[in-house]
Structure formats: structure tokens, C-alpha cells
Enzyme design. Structure first.
Site, PDB file in Angstrom:
ATOM      1  N   HIS A  38       0.887  -1.161   0.000  1.00 12.32           N
ATOM      2  CA  HIS A  38       0.000   0.000   0.000  1.00 12.32           C
ATOM      3  C   HIS A  38       0.921   1.206   0.000  1.00 12.32           C
ATOM      4  O   HIS A  38       1.914   1.230   0.744  1.00 12.32           O
ATOM      5  CB  HIS A  38      -0.884   0.038   1.257  1.00 12.32           C
ATOM      6  CG  HIS A  38      -1.588   1.350   1.435  1.00 12.32           C
ATOM      7  ND1 HIS A  38      -2.715   1.686   0.719  1.00 12.32           N
ATOM      8  CD2 HIS A  38      -1.303   2.420   2.221  1.00 12.32           C
ATOM      9  CE1 HIS A  38      -3.099   2.907   1.073  1.00 12.32           C
ATOM     10  NE2 HIS A  38      -2.258   3.375   1.980  1.00 12.32           N
ATOM     11  N   CYS A 108      -4.485   2.099  -4.675  1.00 13.62           N
ATOM     12  CA  CYS A 108      -3.618   3.099  -4.033  1.00 13.62           C
ATOM     13  C   CYS A 108      -2.323   3.303  -4.820  1.00 13.62           C
ATOM     14  O   CYS A 108      -1.837   4.435  -4.943  1.00 13.62           O
ATOM     15  CB  CYS A 108      -3.307   2.685  -2.598  1.00 13.62           C
ATOM     16  SG  CYS A 108      -2.495   1.070  -2.462  1.00 13.62           S
TER      17      CYS A 108
END
EC number: 3.4.-.-
Length: 142
Positions: A38, A108
Site C-alpha cells: 500500500h 492506491c
């Protein structure tokens, strides 16, 4: 003529698996993965990220994930905070609307790659952006 202000741009990298991907991926996927990444962009004293709730921000290291596992220096930008906020607003109404989130195709890392290129002209590391296709290719072989 006065030189332009330069603002540092950082990529915060978090391993969502907390090390499990490194240990279990050879067994589960038949391939070594170092992490399930992430990422977020830190610029103008805030951390910006994209998820199923859309584009969000917080103080650096202020997400539920805590401090990042690593920080990559992406470079610096002349883009002012005001212009950056306008850019984010336009992204939030187009490519990165909440309902446009997709864990493999528009996530993301897609967001941080787009933003990094806008701010610095540089992409984020390919080991991050290539992860979804690596996972999907192992599933296709099963």
C-alpha cells in the site's frame, strides 16, 4: 527572477501483510513476493492516499497502518499546495472516484504513481506497480 520554491515529495510504502507475504507466497503462489504494498504520497506536509473511500489525507504516518515500512524519496516539485489541491479535486471527480476503486486495476498504487508523475515526472518503483499483474499471472497458471 526569483527561483521557484521546491517541495519534497515522498512515497510512503506499507506492507499490508506485515511480512506474511514474504513467508507464505512461495507456498501459496509458487512465487516469492516481498510484500503486499500500500502506498501514499507525502507532499505539502500531508499524506495522500486512495482507497475504497476515495482520495483521503492525514498527517504523515497518521493512517491506521501507522508509520510506513519504508520511505522513498521521489524528488521535489514546484507545484504549489493550491494547484495540487485543485489537481486532487479533479482526480477525485474522474479517475479516482470512490466507486472507481479496484484492488487490481485502480488502487492506491495506481493513484500514487499518477500523482508522483504529476508532481515530479517520475514513476513509483515497478516492484510496487507490477504486483497485481504478478499475482494475477500466478492465478491464471493454476
Amino acid at each position: 527572477m526569483e527561483p521557484p520554491n521546491l517541495y519534497p515529495v515522498k512515497l510512503y510504502v506499507y506492507d499490508l501483510s506485515k511480512g506474511l507475504a514474504r513467508r507464505l507466497s512461495p507456498i501459496m503462489l509458487g512465487k516469492q513476493l516481498e510484500g503486499i504494498w500500500h502506498t501514499s504520497i507525502v507532499v505539502h506536509k500531508d499524506e495522500f492516499y486512495f482507497g475504497s473511500s476515495g482520495i483521503s489525507s492525514c498527517p504523515p504516518g497518521g493512517t491506521l497502518l501507522g508509520p510506513p515500512d519504508s520511505v522513498v524519496d521521489v524528488g521535489s516539485t514546484e507545484v504549489t499546495e493550491e494547484l495540487f489541491q485543485e489537481y486532487l479535486s479533479s482526480l477525485g471527480e474522474s479517475l479516482f472516484r470512490r466507486e472507481a476503486y479496484d484492488v487490481f486495476e485502480n488502487n492506491c498504487n495506481t493513484f500514487t504513481n499518477e500523482v508522483a508523475q504529476f508532481l515530479t515526472g517520475r514513476k513509483i518503483p515497478s516492484y510496487i506497480t507490477d504486483l497485481p499483474s504478478e499475482i494475477l499471472s500466478t492465478w491464471a497458471l493454476s
